[in-house]
Design a protein around this motif. Structure first.
Motif, short mmCIF file in Angstrom:
data_model
loop_
_atom_site.label_atom_id
_atom_site.label_comp_id
_atom_site.label_asym_id
_atom_site.label_seq_id
_atom_site.Cartn_x
_atom_site.Cartn_y
_atom_site.Cartn_z
N LEU B 47 0.76 -1.25 -0.03
CA LEU B 47 0.06 -0.06 -0.13
C LEU B 47 0.86 1.22 0.09
N LEU B 50 2.12 2.17 -3.43
CA LEU B 50 1.09 3.01 -4.16
C LEU B 50 0.58 4.13 -3.69
N LEU B 53 1.17 6.42 2.26
CA LEU B 53 2.22 6.57 3.22
C LEU B 53 1.92 7.79 4.23
N ARG B 62 -15.37 7.86 -5.34
CA ARG B 62 -16.61 6.87 -5.49
C ARG B 62 -16.39 5.54 -4.87
N VAL B 71 -12.88 3.79 -4.31
CA VAL B 71 -11.54 4.46 -4.78
C VAL B 71 -11.13 5.46 -4.00
N GLN B 73 -8.32 8.82 -3.95
CA GLN B 73 -7.21 9.40 -4.56
C GLN B 73 -6.06 9.50 -3.59
N ASP B 75 -1.92 10.26 -3.71
CA ASP B 75 -0.14 10.61 -4.43
C ASP B 75 -0.59 10.36 -6.10
N GLY B 76 -1.49 11.41 -6.60
CA GLY B 76 -1.66 11.38 -7.86
C GLY B 76 -2.34 9.92 -8.87
N SER B 77 -2.62 9.21 -7.92
CA SER B 77 -3.51 8.13 -8.69
C SER B 77 -4.73 7.62 -8.03
N GLU B 78 -5.40 6.77 -8.45
CA GLU B 78 -6.51 6.40 -7.83
C GLU B 78 -6.38 4.84 -7.31
N VAL B 79 -6.79 4.45 -6.43
CA VAL B 79 -6.53 3.06 -5.73
C VAL B 79 -7.91 2.42 -5.14
N ALA B 80 -8.24 1.45 -5.61
CA ALA B 80 -9.42 0.93 -4.80
C ALA B 80 -8.94 0.05 -3.64
N LEU B 81 -9.87 0.18 -2.60
CA LEU B 81 -9.66 -0.57 -1.44
C LEU B 81 -11.08 -1.00 -1.18
#
Lengths: 641, 103
Positions: B47, B50, B53, B62, B71, B73, B75-81
């Motif tokens: 994590l 990604l 931190l 969303r 999802v 947002q 560090d500049g990207s989108e990660v789903a958890l």
């Protein structure tokens, strides 16, 4: 733009064409590895640089794939590129990270250490992407850093000082767009110059402690500041599209519409192409039989090989279309959203959203699907996904389904003309396989493969237009594999079957099919398959289709080719002689469930590391197929009465 | 562990008036600063790579239709958890003051 080692290759300094190409120590061609995080455009770049001169290979012993290709360079330069799996770091945890790590460190006996590295990063998120530069630069190999998606960066108002970054990293840096082909000449320059750099001293720069993720991230942030990196505005279109695709109501509806739309177009668009191929094969077949003298050889060539292999090749357009659609979904970024949408449903059957990606590719072919299960970290989830993947309707079932549906299902519109009856039956078969997969997954996950609820972590890439080049290459790749199968497995089965159908000779002449060895084998298993509504001819097809599902079409083509009189009627009419409607339904169900594919069993054995799972898979699927088609046969008979 | 149990019972936590404590308690668009990851080392590391931190800003976005993963947002990207992972990522109480400290 600055270059490291002070040996920037200029046009005038390029080696003279008459001198043999430079080679790496040990007189092997130069190898350059392409490394980058997932979604950084690695494969697009690789395709740009190599074109059709590439091939996919597996590292022995592990499941990780890599692609090797020869770079398109001016003669006499010869540089091979290797596309390594996408990684976020070189801390070897997952298998693909381990492979990337070992290859780059030269710790794999079966693969030479690369002579140089191309590090490709997504320039629209440089802060996080630059973290990977630390472990790569610590390898002390000649390195070219590429900042990809330059067009996207510019369009969204981001900026980066390439020269400043190059002097910070002490190696060449270039801003490129792999998808648009911008800046490719810079890379070719680097590749040509690799040989010169081989003996150059490695660049020295200060790197953070690699195991400390926060420290590495800080280092990357500092670099970004020094290179006056200005992050681009958030991807507006991605947000807008997600608002629609992940909408609580519209999202699932679009998802279902996409799936139905794909299948409907496959069957309506592919039909004219398939008809064209079919008549081409028929015409060339009759032309050959008019040219060749009448002999057993002619019979083998035309009745055995041509009708056997030809009846499978007909399905090439349909299979390519299916792969085209899956390629578009994957390259555009929609597949990650689909995994997100599917996660909740998949969790209910004990799996997770990530299982959705391999399961969707299993609709094209189970072999790449089984390999794609690598994205699932949890071992039990992964095995469960592998176990159910072949229940998804793969493209090898299409020839069988299409033949039987065209022969037995009348083309009438249903649901007020939205779908045709054949398309509805086809969708039903897709659904049947899916349903069986759900039930089996549920069973497995609540018994032998029980595990704690696993985690789901998935990066959502921004939406992108798929490039024709990458889609085209994928289709060429798949087309080659399909034709190779037609030219090897199916050809071999067709020839063996033709021989078995022609021996033993009776008074020097071919025996009737019933008395040939093939017929005898069919008759032997007839009692076992009679309850399902199949006769001995279908039985021969069932046995040959153990090698690969689509072989049954070729087998029936060969059988009816031998029988002669029905040949002119075509396969569709011919199968009516041997199957009742109930038998056809039972045969469709049998093919939906049975594990008839040697390639899949082989890849499952490799991926699960033993015979236990492939044997289990074969047995449970056979049991499911037998009972399923028995039920289907009897239910259809009741309805038709 | 007490905190973990409370965060899973979101409604209960809110009634107690303790406010959001993990990523799972936040509503869409509610910015926060990550404080720590209560996960096994491998999972935490992944994590962190990604962008999750400690000290980084995270914006919940969303959710998958029907209440699936969410999802973020980061560090500049989108990660789903999934929610159960998000509930192990603790946030700082007051993002504003943290921003000042970071400067």
């Amino acid at each position: 733009m600055s270059t490291c080692h002070g040996d920037a290759p200029r046009a005038g300094l390029l080696p003279n064409p008459t001198i043999p190409p430079p080679r790496a120590p040990g007189d092997r061609p130069i190898i350059v590895a392409i490394v980058g995080p997932p979604n950084s455009g690695k494969s697009t770049l690789f395709n740009r640089l190599t074109g059709l001169r590439q091939k996919v290979a597996n590292f022995p012993g592990v499941t990780v794939e890599h692609r090797m290709g020869k770079a398109k360079l001016k003669e006499p330069h010869e540089v091979f590129l290797v596309d390594l799996p996408g990684v976020y770091s070189l801390n070897p945890r997952a298998e693909d990270e381990q492979v990337t790590h070992d290859v780059l460190k030269g710790e794999r006996a079966d693969f030479p250490k690369p002579d140089a590295v191309i590090l490709i990063l997504d320039s629209t998120n440089l802060g996080r992407n630059l973290v990977l530069a630390a472990p790569i630069l610590s390898l002390e190999l000649p390195t070219l850093v590429l900042l990809n998606m330059a067009d996207d960066l510019k369009q969204r108002g981001g900026k980066v000082d390439v020269a400043a970054l190059a002097s910070e990293l002490n190696c060449p840096v270039a801003l490129i767009s792999a998808a648009k082909g911008e800046g490719i000449d810079r890379i070719q320059q680097f590749l040509v110059g690799t040989a010169v750099r081989l003996n150059a001293p490695p660049p020295k720069i200060e790197l953070p402690v690699l195991q400390d993720v926060p420290k590495c991230r800080q280092w990357a942030a500092k670099l970004g500041v020094r290179a006056s990196y200005q992050a681009p505005a958030p991807p507006l279109w991605t947000r807008r599209l997600d608002a629609v695709f992940l909408n609580p109501v519209a999202g699932p509806l679009i998802f279902i519409a996409v799936v139905i739309g794909v299948f409907q177009t496959i069957f309506s668009w592919a039909q004219p192409l398939m008809n064209g191929l079919q008549s081409a094969i028929l015409i060339s077949g009759s032309w050959m039989s008019s040219v060749l003298p009448d002999s057993p050889l002619r019979s083998l060539l035309i009745d055995g090989v041509w009708s056997g292999v030809g009846s499978v090749i007909v399905f090439l357009p349909q299979i390519l279309l299916l792969f085209l659609f899956i390629g578009i979904l994957e390259d555009s970024g929609y597949l990650a959203r689909a995994a997100l949408i599917a996660d909740r449903t998949m969790a209910k059957i004990g799996l997770q959203g990530k299982s959705f990606i391999p399961l969707l590719s299993a609709y094209a072919c189970a072999v790449p699907a089984v390999m794609a299960t690598r994205v699932i970290e949890n071992k039990r989830d992964r095995i469960a996904t592998i176990m159910i993947a072949p229940l998804m309707t793969c493209s090898a079932r299409l020839p069988v389904y299409t033949l039987l549906i065209a022969a037995f299902v009348p083309n009438i519109p249903v649901i007020h003309g939205v779908l045709s009856l054949p398309a509805t039956v086809m969708l039903g078969l897709y659904f049947l396989g899916f349903l069986a997969a759900v039930v089996i997954a549920r069973l497995l996950k609540s018994t032998v493969l029980k595990s704690n609820r696993s985690s789901f972590v998935l990066e959502m890439p921004p939406y992108r237009w798929p490039t024709w080049q990458s889609l085209g290459l994928r289709l060429v790749d798949r087309g080659k594999i399909f034709l190779r199968r037609a030219g090897t497995v199916i050809l071999a089965v067709a020839v063996v079957l033709w021989i078995l159908a022609h021996v033993p000779l009776q008074h020097g002449a071919t025996p009737p099919l019933e008395q040939s060895v093939a017929g005898l084998i069919g008759k032997t298993i007839e009692p076992a398959i009679k309850p399902l509504g199949f006769n001995w001819k279908i039985g021969i097809g069932l046995i040959t289709s153990l090698f690969a599902r689509e072989v049954i079409v070729g087998t029936l083509g060969t059988i009816y080719g031998i029988e002669g009189d029905e040949h002119s009627l075509g396969l569709q009419q011919a199968v009516h002689h041997d199957l009742s409607v109930a038998g056809a339904v039972a045969l469709l169900v049998f093919f939906a469930f049975a594990m008839q594919c040697f390639s899949t069993l082989a890849v499952v054995k490799r991926e699960t590391g033993g015979w236990k799972w492939p044997v289990f898979q074969f047995c449970y699927m056979l049991a499911l197929a037998y009972s399923g088609s028995w039920i289907a046969f009897h239910i259809t008979n009741i309805f038709l009465r | 562990m007490v905190v973990y149990r409370m965060s899973r019972k979101k409604r209960l936590t809110k009634q107690c008036g303790t406010g959001p404590r993990t990523l799972a308690d936040l509503s869409t668009g509610e910015r926060c600063i990550l404080d720590r990851l209560d996960l096994p080392e491998d999972a935490a590391r992944r994590l962190m790579e990604l962008g999750f931190l400690p000290g980084n800003e995270i914006v919940p976005g969303r959710r998958a239709p029907g209440g699936g993963p969410r999802v973020f947002q980061v560090d500049g990207s989108e990660v789903a958890l999934r929610d159960d992972t998000a509930a192990r990522l603790y946030i700082r109480r007051d993002p504003e003051s943290d921003l000042v400290v970071l400067r």
